[in-house]
Design an enzyme around this catalytic site. Structure first.
Site, short mmCIF file in Angstrom:
data_model
loop_
_atom_site.label_atom_id
_atom_site.label_comp_id
_atom_site.label_asym_id
_atom_site.label_seq_id
_atom_site.Cartn_x
_atom_site.Cartn_y
_atom_site.Cartn_z
N ALA A 12 0.80 -1.14 0.14
CA ALA A 12 0.08 0.02 0.04
C ALA A 12 0.96 1.20 0.09
CB ALA A 12 -0.98 0.12 1.03
N GLY A 13 1.96 1.30 -0.68
CA GLY A 13 2.70 2.49 -0.96
C GLY A 13 2.23 3.23 -2.15
N GLY A 51 12.85 14.32 -0.28
CA GLY A 51 12.98 15.18 -1.28
C GLY A 51 11.82 15.75 -2.26
N GLY A 52 11.12 14.52 -2.79
CA GLY A 52 9.87 15.13 -3.62
C GLY A 52 9.75 14.14 -4.72
N GLU A 117 17.55 19.36 -8.50
CA GLU A 117 18.44 18.25 -7.73
C GLU A 117 19.60 17.85 -8.54
OE1 GLU A 117 16.22 15.07 -6.28
OE2 GLU A 117 15.45 16.24 -4.44
N HIS A 225 22.48 5.80 -1.06
CA HIS A 225 22.24 7.39 -0.53
C HIS A 225 23.50 7.59 0.25
CE1 HIS A 225 20.63 11.11 0.49
NE2 HIS A 225 19.63 10.97 -0.27
N ARG A 273 24.68 11.28 -7.35
CA ARG A 273 24.40 10.45 -5.85
C ARG A 273 25.66 9.50 -5.88
NH1 ARG A 273 18.63 8.85 -4.49
NH2 ARG A 273 18.35 11.06 -4.34
N HIS A 329 19.71 2.42 -0.50
CA HIS A 329 18.33 3.34 -0.57
C HIS A 329 17.52 2.79 -1.56
CE1 HIS A 329 16.43 7.16 -0.27
NE2 HIS A 329 16.53 7.26 -1.55
N ARG A 364 19.26 5.20 -10.70
CA ARG A 364 17.87 5.88 -10.62
C ARG A 364 18.34 7.27 -10.40
NH1 ARG A 364 14.75 7.85 -6.53
NH2 ARG A 364 15.99 6.90 -5.21
N SER A 369 11.54 7.96 -8.36
CA SER A 369 10.80 6.85 -7.77
C SER A 369 9.16 6.96 -7.63
CB SER A 369 11.46 6.06 -6.68
OG SER A 369 11.72 7.05 -5.59
N LEU A 370 9.05 7.85 -6.98
CA LEU A 370 7.70 8.33 -6.55
C LEU A 370 6.79 8.29 -7.84
CD1 LEU A 370 7.87 10.88 -3.63
CD2 LEU A 370 7.30 8.33 -3.48
C1 SIN Z 1 16.50 12.33 -0.97
O1 SIN Z 1 15.66 13.10 -0.54
O2 SIN Z 1 17.53 12.56 -1.00
C2 SIN Z 1 16.19 11.35 -1.77
C3 SIN Z 1 15.45 11.31 -2.99
C4 SIN Z 1 15.14 10.36 -3.82
O3 SIN Z 1 15.69 9.06 -3.43
O4 SIN Z 1 14.83 10.16 -4.91
#
Ligand code: SIN
Length: 514
Positions: A12-13, A51-52, A117, A225, A273, A329, A364, A369-370
């Site tokens: 349920a994400g 982050g978003g 970012e 991360h 990253r 991460h 990625r 991802s969201l």
């Molecule tokens: C973060 O806020 O640094 C992670 C964002 C992400 O993993 O896309």
């Protein structure tokens, strides 16, 4: 007779809830069950995302530019059609989320605030302070259709008859019948000794899908991360200190108090990253401490979640630099699916982190991802709305499974994967890890051995790929090689193979048994 559903969505994400929302709109008469360990809104990694969400929203941006950045981050292994779907359909999915009441940060004139970012050419990350995932999860959960039946439980088996899915077993004992099952179970971070992922992210669904006949792809690609708060004695879970802090000017310093990132990359803190994570690893190997200095930032006002996490761990970000370490991460690898989330097993679907759609390639792009969960969750819902729903006459009888694995043995699995399949890998390290893992097998019950299988397949995939690419960095094969422009593919009953990206191109591809 077991409880019968038309569709069971496991997880349920953001991805699982998106499937359910789409089904309620397009096929309201279907009986849909949503299986979860926690209440929607609090389940999975979604509410932990800080982050978003990246989306081509600004006037200076376009899906084509977002595609370009995603392909560049993916280091040659993205599936371009999947990336185009992600970036083209993203804005509409975000609009639907806004219509549902998601409250992202806005300018005074009502326009969404967009952050930039690392590795994005444009400002395109929409956010809700540093609790963006929590806000998305809240909005999706609050609008969850009442027709959906919530089922609390843990997936322990995927039930098949012949080659097709007929249901699932939950909690090691309860069988539910459904001709269509969607995996939206998240990642694998909890198989490692340091992770930003929540409890439960042990990747069991990967092993269960493989056992059911699904193909697994690119399991070696794990994203680290760079800045998890290095809390002593916290176990595997480390609080995330969002990349946006560095975007706003936070510096990485060592015990001398001096910034050190420019020794490793000209873009210093704003390097991609994987580069920052590897630099931290190298600096620590050289005997230094690694700290994030956020003392100049308005953390208490702008980064409320980070602020609370630091205080809870005993650090005041306003007065002291924060000890940071890379931590697992995100898993780019997963169950291979087509552009609609179909796996190789009829009736089995996957979306979100557990799936491999091809949008992330070998690395990625931050904040994608969201969006992937929203876009591909929606697509699975759309495809399922027109699927076939023939119930099995009866479910196969399966023995019960004991749920809790020996915690000490699981802690060993975490330590073994962290040392063998960490940020910098080598044949020797991965072979040693596999050997240690094998010795643990008899100490694990059925539930633990599912995690063991995933760990072992990940190590074998890491050994198989003899090059460095994206987030997969080998100390013994430091270069990216044209011989490996392809996916590692695990097909049940067959050896691993490299699946060429463009079969017609006729590139020389290596195939070795694992
Ligand atoms: C973060 O806020 O640094 C992670 C964002 C992400 O993993 O896309």
């Amino acid at each position: 007779m077991a409880d019968q559903f038309d569709i069971l969505v496991i997880g349920a994400g953001v991805a699982g809830m998106s499937v359910v929302h789409t089904l309620a709109r397009l096929a309201p008469s279907l009986k849909v069950g949503l299986v979860t360990l926690q209440a929607p809104g609090q389940a999975g990694a979604t509410p932990w995302a800080q982050g978003g969400v990246a989306v081509a929203w600004g006037n200076d941006d376009s899906p084509a530019l977002h595609t370009e950045d995603t392909l560049a981050a993916g280091a040659g292994l993205c599936r371009p059609e999947a990336v185009e779907v992600l970036t083209a359909e993203g804005p509409q999915r975000i609009q639907e989320l806004l219509d549902m009441g998601a409250n992202f940060d806005k300018h005074a004139d009502g326009r969404l605030e967009l952050t930039r970012e690392a590795a994005h050419q444009r400002r395109r990350v929409i956010h809700a302070g540093d609790a963006s995932g929590r806000e998305m999860a809240r909005a999706l959960a609050r609008a969850l259709p009442t027709s959906v039946q919530l089922i609390y439980g843990q997936l322990t088996r995927i039930l098949t008859q012949g080659s097709r899915v007929v249901g699932v077993q939950l909690d090691g004992q309860r069988s539910l019948s459904a001709p269509q099952v969607v995996l939206a179970t998240g990642g694998v971070g909890q198989l490692f000794a340091a992770t930003t992922n929540p409890a439960g992210a042990e990747g069991q669904a990967l092993a269960l899908a493989f056992e059911a006949g699904a193909h697994l792809r690119d399991l070696e690609f794990v994203q680290f991360h760079p800045t998890a708060l290095a809390v002593q004695g916290a176990g595997a879970n480390l609080p995330l200190l969002t990349e946006a802090l560095r975007g706003e000017g936070a510096r990485l310093i060592d015990e001398t108090g001096e910034p050190f990132m420019s020794q490793y990359h000209p873009a210093a803190e704003l390097a991609p990253r994987d580069v920052v994570a590897f630099a931290l690893w190298q600096h620590r190997q050289r005997g230094h401490q690694t700290l994030l200095d956020v003392r100049q930032l308005p953390v208490a006002e702008r980064f409320t979640q980070v602020h609370a996490l630091c205080l809870a761990a005993g650090y005041d970000p306003a007065v002291q630099p924060l000890p940071v370490t890379p931590a697992v991460h995100y898993h780019m690898g997963g169950v291979e699916v087509d552009l609609w989330g179909r796996t190789a097993v009829p009736g089995l679907w996957a979306c979100g982190e557990v799936s491999s759609t091809g949008v992330h390639g070998a690395n990625r792009l931050a904040s994608n991802s969201l969006l992937e969960g929203l876009v591909f969750g929606h697509r699975v819902g759309e495809a399922l709305a027109g699927a076939e729903f023939r119930q099995a006459e009866c479910l196969p009888a399966v023995p019960p499974i004991e749920l809790r694995p020996d915690p000490l043995a699981m802690a060993r699995v975490r330590e073994i994967l962290w040392s063998g399949l960490g940020l910098a890998r080598s044949q020797q390290g991965m072979e040693k890890a596999l050997g240690r893992l094998e010795k643990l097998r008899e100490r694990l019950n059925a539930c633990g051995s599912t995690a063991h299988t995933v760990a072992s397949l990940m190590l074998r995939s890491g050994l198989f790929r003899q090059e460095s690419r994206g987030a997969h960095r080998r100390l013994d094969f430091t270069q990216t090689s044209p011989n490996w422009v392809g996916h590692t593919l695990l097909v049940p009953g067959q050896v691993a193979r490299i699946q060429p990206l463009q079969p017609a191109a006729g590139a020389e591809l290596m195939v070795r048994s694992i």
